[in-house]
Design a protein around this motif. Structure first.
Motif, PDB file in Angstrom:
ATOM      1  N   THR A 101       0.291  -1.026   0.114  1.00 19.48           N
ATOM      2  CA  THR A 101       0.120  -0.046   0.033  1.00 19.48           C
ATOM      3  C   THR A 101       1.072   1.047   0.265  1.00 19.48           C
ATOM      4  OG1 THR A 101      -1.524  -1.466   1.523  1.00 19.48           O
ATOM      5  CG2 THR A 101      -2.094   1.452   0.874  1.00 19.48           C
ATOM      6  N   LEU A 102       0.367   2.163  -0.744  1.00 16.97           N
ATOM      7  CA  LEU A 102       1.333   3.346  -0.778  1.00 16.97           C
ATOM      8  C   LEU A 102       0.461   4.755  -0.601  1.00 16.97           C
ATOM      9  CD1 LEU A 102       3.924   4.827  -2.058  1.00 16.97           C
ATOM     10  CD2 LEU A 102       2.679   4.862  -3.550  1.00 16.97           C
ATOM     11  N   ARG A 103       0.946   5.582   0.875  1.00 18.97           N
ATOM     12  CA  ARG A 103       0.423   6.352   1.124  1.00 18.97           C
ATOM     13  C   ARG A 103       0.682   7.669  -0.058  1.00 18.97           C
ATOM     14  NH1 ARG A 103       1.725   8.106   7.126  1.00 18.97           N
ATOM     15  NH2 ARG A 103       4.039   8.087   6.554  1.00 18.97           N
ATOM     16  N   LEU A 104      -0.173   8.229  -0.595  1.00 15.40           N
ATOM     17  CA  LEU A 104       0.178   9.964  -1.178  1.00 15.40           C
ATOM     18  C   LEU A 104      -0.446  10.659  -0.051  1.00 15.40           C
ATOM     19  CD1 LEU A 104      -0.519   9.384  -4.432  1.00 15.40           C
ATOM     20  CD2 LEU A 104       1.354   8.989  -3.754  1.00 15.40           C
ATOM     21  N   TRP A 105      -0.884  11.640  -0.423  1.00 20.18           N
ATOM     22  CA  TRP A 105      -0.957  13.028   0.160  1.00 20.18           C
ATOM     23  C   TRP A 105      -1.629  14.420  -0.811  1.00 20.18           C
ATOM     24  CZ3 TRP A 105      -1.766  12.550   5.507  1.00 20.18           C
ATOM     25  CH2 TRP A 105      -1.236  11.566   6.122  1.00 20.18           C
ATOM     26  N   THR A 121      -5.708  21.403   4.941  1.00 21.81           N
ATOM     27  CA  THR A 121      -4.136  20.216   5.535  1.00 21.81           C
ATOM     28  C   THR A 121      -4.759  19.212   4.681  1.00 21.81           C
ATOM     29  OG1 THR A 121      -5.695  18.557   7.141  1.00 21.81           O
ATOM     30  CG2 THR A 121      -4.279  20.840   8.218  1.00 21.81           C
ATOM     31  N   PRO A 122      -3.282  18.369   3.959  1.00 25.99           N
ATOM     32  CA  PRO A 122      -3.413  17.114   3.051  1.00 25.99           C
ATOM     33  C   PRO A 122      -4.210  15.665   3.493  1.00 25.99           C
ATOM     34  CG  PRO A 122      -1.476  17.863   2.851  1.00 25.99           C
ATOM     35  CD  PRO A 122      -2.231  18.726   4.027  1.00 25.99           C
ATOM     36  N   ARG A 123      -5.141  15.364   2.700  1.00 27.64           N
ATOM     37  CA  ARG A 123      -5.840  14.597   2.780  1.00 27.64           C
ATOM     38  C   ARG A 123      -5.088  13.397   2.523  1.00 27.64           C
ATOM     39  NH1 ARG A 123      -8.390  10.988  -0.315  1.00 27.64           N
ATOM     40  NH2 ARG A 123     -10.603  10.224   0.491  1.00 27.64           N
ATOM     41  N   ALA A 158     -13.742   7.192  -7.946  1.00 27.22           N
ATOM     42  CA  ALA A 158     -13.572   9.000  -7.504  1.00 27.22           C
ATOM     43  C   ALA A 158     -12.808   8.637  -6.285  1.00 27.22           C
ATOM     44  CB  ALA A 158     -15.036   8.990  -6.943  1.00 27.22           C
ATOM     45  N   GLN A 159     -13.027   7.233  -5.420  1.00 25.60           N
ATOM     46  CA  GLN A 159     -11.917   7.293  -4.306  1.00 25.60           C
ATOM     47  C   GLN A 159     -10.688   6.744  -5.050  1.00 25.60           C
ATOM     48  OE1 GLN A 159     -12.088   7.437  -1.082  1.00 25.60           O
ATOM     49  NE2 GLN A 159     -14.872   7.642  -1.411  1.00 25.60           N
ATOM     50  N   LEU A 160     -10.521   5.985  -6.153  1.00 27.02           N
ATOM     51  CA  LEU A 160      -9.089   5.542  -6.120  1.00 27.02           C
ATOM     52  C   LEU A 160      -8.119   6.966  -7.400  1.00 27.02           C
ATOM     53  CD1 LEU A 160      -6.845   3.021  -7.027  1.00 27.02           C
ATOM     54  CD2 LEU A 160      -8.264   3.208  -9.188  1.00 27.02           C
ATOM     55  N   LEU A 202     -13.188  14.702  -2.656  1.00 26.09           N
ATOM     56  CA  LEU A 202     -13.946  13.990  -1.710  1.00 26.09           C
ATOM     57  C   LEU A 202     -14.241  14.998  -0.532  1.00 26.09           C
ATOM     58  CD1 LEU A 202     -12.072  11.126  -2.039  1.00 26.09           C
ATOM     59  CD2 LEU A 202     -14.468  11.087  -3.182  1.00 26.09           C
ATOM     60  N   SER A 203     -15.155  15.943  -0.890  1.00 22.47           N
ATOM     61  CA  SER A 203     -15.103  17.325   0.531  1.00 22.47           C
ATOM     62  C   SER A 203     -16.602  17.081   1.012  1.00 22.47           C
ATOM     63  CB  SER A 203     -14.648  17.613  -0.220  1.00 22.47           C
ATOM     64  OG  SER A 203     -15.244  18.681  -0.906  1.00 22.47           O
TER      65      SER A 203
END
Length: 461
Positions: free
Chosen positions: A294-298, A306-308, A405-407, A412-413
């Motif tokens: 799993t890769l975490r991006l911001w 603040t970044p999600r 949309a999630q991908l 997403l706000s």
């Protein structure tokens, strides 16, 4: 206060030098015979010329100056001037006060004018737009900042330096309309729309800065009280509609074959479903979880303060690219650590780094994509078109729009997403990326994979 009695003689230098204050007196006076209102006053601190006169029965005494700094003749001239003022019915003390006040006012006016002139030079439209770009950068919106600087440079600073150097507070709607119109007249409708948008955002930030503690105080001195962009009509920015077809995608994949760093960035963005390059290039080794792949991006795009966190459960090919990047980063870090005589530190290493320390420039992969496009001799495309192609093709695989949309971390706000929906869609995203990689493999090889199936169009839950 009356005149203190003392001997009167014609003042001369020898007499002044010989004049002494009696030991039992605090002060003594030697009066001039030639100018009767002039005297030398002796005190413990020294000797000074003084003037004493009467106005409407009131004694007026003025210190003219130290005997070491004034000649006798100059002191006599000053005494005569002061007596003339009294003879005219005026109090020289009041005149001196008025003169001092006038001098103070003149000095203050000069300083205010100098400050105003300095402000006009310092707080210009040019400076405001630079400050706004800095504000975007401070919020982690580097791509928006770069795009703002580019649009401003091309369509404000270079072609209209006179407007750019005007104080921001003096910019009018006519100036804004002129800037936007000049871009439109070049047939650059999208650029004109972006320019208007950036100008409006910059002026809004400056206008709100005195009342919004979240905005930097450095915007307050621009003294912007209105947004001059508001009267200027908005320009709809046409949405792009370019997508690559299957043959074009095959050629694009072939162009990314080697492990050049830009190619690896473009491949990872593609295999990960069309991720934003700016977010991908900021990823570090400790943003990747190898066991879960799993890769975490911001995601700091849009109006987020603040970044999600944006989690990507990668399929095998994308995970393999990450592992290569980690090995590459560690090799670079080992070399740097040896050179600097220290122990290697891996956790905060960038995945995409030119020299082990510096992030790959965000525009470099885009330039590489443009080179591939040129070699393909097809209709021009950019990274946004690649992202659009990924989503379009994934829709063709039956991947639901909610999952897409999630991908792709679309907007997403909403209230539900922001406050209640904490489900990460990991399962749905992983299935989608596995299917997507198989589809890309089909495109690259031209062979149908027997186990590729359409994903049922169900809303992710």
């Amino acid at each position: 206060m009356g005149r203190i009695k003392a001997k009167r003689e014609r003042l001369t230098i020898p007499r002044i030098e010989a004049f002494k204050r009696p030991a039992d007196k605090e002060q003594a006076f030697l009066w001039d015979t030639e100018s009767p209102r002039l005297a030398v006053k002796a005190t413990a601190s020294g000797k000074a010329f003084i003037f004493e006169g009467k106005l409407k029965g009131q004694t007026i005494r003025r210190v003219i100056g130290d005997v070491l700094n004034w000649t006798i003749e100059d002191a006599r001239s000053e005494a005569r001037r002061l007596q003339t003022i009294i003879d005219q019915g005026n109090d020289p003390r009041e005149l001196d006060r008025e003169k001092a006040e006038s001098k103070t006012r003149a000095k203050a006016a000069t300083e205010a004018a100098e400050k105003e002139a300095e402000n006009r030079k310092q707080y210009t439209l040019r400076a405001l737009l630079d400050a706004y770009s800095n504000l975007l950068e401070s919020k982690g919106k580097e791509q928006s900042a770069r795009q703002t600087r580019s649009i401003v440079k091309c369509h404000v600073l270079k072609p209209h330096p006179a407007i750019a150097d005007l104080p921001a507070s003096e910019i009018t709607a006519h100036h804004i309309a002129s800037l936007v119109r000049s871009v439109l007249e070049q047939g650059k409708e999208r650029a004109a729309g972006l320019l208007r948008s950036y100008l409006s955002a910059a002026f809004n930030a400056a206008r709100k800065s005195p009342f919004d503690a979240k905005l930097p105080a450095s915007l307050i001195p621009y003294n912007v009280t209105i947004n001059p962009v508001e009267p200027v009509s908005t320009i709809p920015v046409n949405r792009g509609n370019r997508t690559l077809n299957t043959e074009e995608m095959k050629s694009y994949l072939a162009g990314l074959a080697d492990d050049d760093l830009s190619n690896m960035a473009l491949r990872l963005a593609l295999f990960a479903g069309g991720q934003r390059m700016a977010q991908l290039l900021r990823a570090k080794i400790n943003d990747y979880e190898p066991e879960a792949q799993t890769l975490r991006l911001w995601d700091g795009k849009g109006k987020r303060t603040t970044p999600r966190e944006h989690l990507l459960p990668l399929a095998p090919k994308a995970a393999a690219i990450i592992e290569k990047l980690i090995d590459r980063a560690k090799i670079q870090e080992d070399a740097n650590a040896k050179k600097e005589n220290r122990a290697p530190a891996y956790n905060n290493l960038l995945l995409f780094s030119s020299y082990g320390k510096t992030q790959l420039v965000e525009t470099t992969p885009g330039k590489r994509a443009a080179e591939i496009c040129k070699l393909m001799k097809c209709e021009p495309f950019d990274l946004l078109d690649i992202r659009r192609t990924c989503e379009t093709m994934m829709a063709g695989l039956g991947i639901h729009k909610d999952t897409r949309a999630q991908l792709l971390s679309h907007g997403l706000s909403g209230v539900q997403t922001a406050h209640y929906d904490r489900y990460e869609y990991i399962t749905e995203k992983r299935k989608a990326l596995v299917a997507w990689e198989k589809r890309l493999d089909e495109i690259a090889t031209g062979k149908k994979s027997g186990n590729v199936v359409q994903i049922k169009q169900e809303k992710a839950s």
